[in-house]
Design an enzyme around this catalytic site. Structure first.
Site, PDB file in Angstrom:
ATOM      1  N   SER A 108       0.935  -1.326   0.232  1.00  0.00           N
ATOM      2  CA  SER A 108      -0.075   0.096  -0.152  1.00  0.00           C
ATOM      3  C   SER A 108       1.157   1.271  -0.139  1.00  0.00           C
ATOM      4  CB  SER A 108      -1.020   0.327   1.359  1.00  0.00           C
ATOM      5  OG  SER A 108      -1.510   1.267   1.301  1.00  0.00           O
ATOM      6  N   TYR A 157      -1.324  -1.173  11.004  1.00  0.00           N
ATOM      7  CA  TYR A 157      -1.332  -1.309   9.415  1.00  0.00           C
ATOM      8  C   TYR A 157      -0.257  -0.662   8.454  1.00  0.00           C
ATOM      9  CZ  TYR A 157      -3.472  -1.188   4.669  1.00  0.00           C
ATOM     10  OH  TYR A 157      -3.606  -1.415   3.532  1.00  0.00           O
TER      11      TYR A 157
HETATM   12  N1  LIG Z   1      -9.039  -0.698  -0.408  1.00  0.00           N
HETATM   13  C1  LIG Z   1      -7.826   0.110  -0.212  1.00  0.00           C
HETATM   14  O1  LIG Z   1      -8.042   1.454   0.285  1.00  0.00           O
HETATM   15  C2  LIG Z   1      -6.404  -0.358  -0.209  1.00  0.00           C
HETATM   16  C3  LIG Z   1      -5.323   0.680  -0.380  1.00  0.00           C
HETATM   17  C4  LIG Z   1      -4.034   0.116  -0.385  1.00  0.00           C
HETATM   18  C5  LIG Z   1      -3.949  -1.318  -0.320  1.00  0.00           C
HETATM   19  N2  LIG Z   1      -4.782  -2.097   0.197  1.00  0.00           N
HETATM   20  C6  LIG Z   1      -4.625  -3.234   0.023  1.00  0.00           C
HETATM   21  O2  LIG Z   1      -5.097  -4.146  -1.067  1.00  0.00           O
HETATM   22  C7  LIG Z   1      -5.288  -5.590  -0.459  1.00  0.00           C
HETATM   23  C8  LIG Z   1      -6.914  -5.943  -0.745  1.00  0.00           C
HETATM   24  O3  LIG Z   1      -7.536  -4.996  -0.162  1.00  0.00           O
HETATM   25  P1  LIG Z   1      -9.243  -4.777  -0.594  1.00  0.00           P
HETATM   26  O4  LIG Z   1      -9.274  -3.010  -0.662  1.00  0.00           O
HETATM   27  O5  LIG Z   1      -9.451  -5.287  -1.749  1.00  0.00           O
HETATM   28  O6  LIG Z   1      -9.626  -5.265   0.967  1.00  0.00           O
HETATM   29  P2  LIG Z   1     -11.347  -5.924   0.698  1.00  0.00           P
HETATM   30  O7  LIG Z   1     -12.461  -5.453  -0.123  1.00  0.00           O
HETATM   31  O8  LIG Z   1     -11.775  -6.109   2.305  1.00  0.00           O
HETATM   32  O9  LIG Z   1     -11.076  -7.370   0.539  1.00  0.00           O
HETATM   33  C9  LIG Z   1     -10.109  -8.040   1.384  1.00  0.00           C
HETATM   34  C10 LIG Z   1      -9.981  -9.834   0.881  1.00  0.00           C
HETATM   35  O10 LIG Z   1      -9.485 -10.419   1.592  1.00  0.00           O
HETATM   36  C11 LIG Z   1     -10.310 -11.407   2.293  1.00  0.00           C
HETATM   37  N3  LIG Z   1      -9.542 -11.652   3.564  1.00  0.00           N
HETATM   38  C12 LIG Z   1      -9.975 -10.786   4.652  1.00  0.00           C
HETATM   39  N4  LIG Z   1      -9.213 -11.257   5.812  1.00  0.00           N
HETATM   40  C13 LIG Z   1      -8.957 -12.643   5.548  1.00  0.00           C
HETATM   41  C14 LIG Z   1      -8.419 -13.681   6.116  1.00  0.00           C
HETATM   42  N5  LIG Z   1      -8.036 -13.605   7.385  1.00  0.00           N
HETATM   43  N6  LIG Z   1      -7.954 -14.851   5.500  1.00  0.00           N
HETATM   44  C15 LIG Z   1      -8.391 -15.120   3.913  1.00  0.00           C
HETATM   45  N7  LIG Z   1      -8.891 -13.873   3.599  1.00  0.00           N
HETATM   46  C16 LIG Z   1      -9.090 -12.813   4.160  1.00  0.00           C
HETATM   47  C17 LIG Z   1     -11.642 -10.802   2.060  1.00  0.00           C
HETATM   48  O11 LIG Z   1     -12.468 -12.101   2.037  1.00  0.00           O
HETATM   49  P3  LIG Z   1     -13.202 -12.682   3.269  1.00  0.00           P
HETATM   50  O12 LIG Z   1     -13.579 -11.489   4.094  1.00  0.00           O
HETATM   51  O13 LIG Z   1     -14.367 -13.554   2.680  1.00  0.00           O
HETATM   52  O14 LIG Z   1     -12.216 -13.252   4.019  1.00  0.00           O
HETATM   53  C18 LIG Z   1     -11.335 -10.262   0.626  1.00  0.00           C
HETATM   54  O15 LIG Z   1     -11.537 -11.092  -0.208  1.00  0.00           O
HETATM   55  C19 LIG Z   1      -5.039  -5.575   1.060  1.00  0.00           C
HETATM   56  O16 LIG Z   1      -3.698  -6.249   1.144  1.00  0.00           O
HETATM   57  C20 LIG Z   1      -4.944  -3.856   1.457  1.00  0.00           C
HETATM   58  O17 LIG Z   1      -4.298  -3.889   2.582  1.00  0.00           O
HETATM   59  C21 LIG Z   1      -6.221  -1.711   0.080  1.00  0.00           C
END
Ligand SMILES: NC(=O)c1ccc[n+]([C@@H]2O[C@H](COP(=O)([O-])OP(=O)(O)OC[C@H]3O[C@@H](n4cnc5c(N)ncnc54)[C@H](OP(=O)(O)O)[C@@H]3O)[C@@H](O)[C@H]2O)c1
Length: 259
Positions: A137, A150
């Site tokens: 991130s 985080y």
């Molecule tokens: N959205 C942002 O603003 C942002 C910015 C920078 C970086 N990121 C990074 O991008 C990545 C994806 O984030 P996102 O925004 O797509 O988040 P998201 O919409 O919350 O999706 C997270 C995914 O991870 C799965 N997950 C969560 N906890 C888990 C666990 N304990 N074991 C297995 N699977 C798990 C969730 O599915 P389940 O809930 O079904 O387990 C979901 O498929 C993350 O690493 C996040 O830190 C996000």
């Protein structure tokens, strides 16, 4: 036909990445906790003519990465591309954060990502081919008051990924650290920072656009890729500004837009 393993593929950026891999005819192994959502995604992507296996696992629970690896070994599945995307953040002062939130972030964002890399990388090196994509991130480029753990987990992901990318540079394997900025997914709501200045005022990118940037970066074998020109500029600026100022600005954007 190659196989891509994507963690956190039931929604958000991981789901969009899964669609991109499927469209380019990669078979998929999809992992997340929610079995229902995974099944739905698998049905949708199988219609594109690829094979999709799903594993409903909490990767933050200690034996899950090893269980996943062993199961794939037993089934004779070779993972050509490993996408460590699953991750979550928690908003709040560190001293007041429940233990489960603090260590849950470390277990998923750091331990599971490291363990899956440790398990799959040696076989890629032995085959002389493979790709790893670690989703960090822009949070990883500076300290993050109110999301201290985080931000620190994502700094780990950047440092770890760049280091091993260097170690394997002559092995035919690429390691890509991909850094999205604020992105419209379920992430902010789960983190409790959906009312922050970052998400409310500064604007977030769509998960589709972010995933496309990430997909291109991993297929080009780039070591470090930041999604979006604005995010790239902000990440560069943290290298030259005084650390205290960077930390103060980081706190300001993480605070609620109302305060
Ligand atoms: N959205 C942002 O603003 C942002 C910015 C920078 C970086 N990121 C990074 O991008 C990545 C994806 O984030 P996102 O925004 O797509 O988040 P998201 O919409 O919350 O999706 C997270 C995914 O991870 C799965 N997950 C969560 N906890 C888990 C666990 N304990 N074991 C297995 N699977 C798990 C969730 O599915 P389940 O809930 O079904 O387990 C979901 O498929 C993350 O690493 C996040 O830190 C996000």
């Amino acid at each position: 036909m190659s196989t891509a393993l994507i963690t956190g593929a039931s929604g958000g950026i991981g789901y969009e990445l899964a669609k991109l891999f499927a469209r380019d005819r990669h078979d998929l192994v999809l992992v997340a906790r929610s079995n229902d959502k995974l099944t739905q995604v698998a049905n949708e992507l199988q219609a594109l003519g690829v094979t999709v296996k799903t594993f409903s696992l909490d990767l933050g629970a200690e034996p899950s990465p090893k269980f996943l690896y062993d199961q794939l070994q037993r089934e004779g599945v070779t993972v050509d591309i490993l996408v460590n995307n699953a991750g979550f953040g928690a908003f709040g002062e560190f001293a007041k954060m429940p233990e489960e939130q603090t260590f849950g972030q470390i277990r998923l964002n750091i331990v599971a990502l490291t363990e899956l890399t440790r398990l799959f990388l040696p076989r890629m090196i032995a085959r002389g081919t493979g790709r790893i994509m670690n989703v960090a991130s822009t949070a990883g480029f500076q300290p993050g008051p109110l999301m201290a753990v985080y931000y620190a987990t994502k700094a780990y992901v950047i440092s770890f990924s760049e280091a091993i990318a260097n170690e394997v540079r002559d092995a035919g394997v690429t390691v890509t650290c991909f850094c999205p900025g604020a992105t419209h997914t379920g992430f902010a709501e789960r983190a409790g920072n959906d009312k922050s200045r970052l998400f409310k005022q500064l604007g977030a990118m769509s998960a589709e656009k972010v995933a496309l940037d990430g997909y291109r970066a991993v297929m080009e074998g780039r070591t470090l890729a930041i999604s979006g020109a604005q995010n790239w500029l902000v990440a560069q600026s943290t290298r030259f500004a005084p650390r205290k100022l960077v930390t103060a600005i980081s706190r300001w954007i993480t605070e609620d837009a109302k305060s």
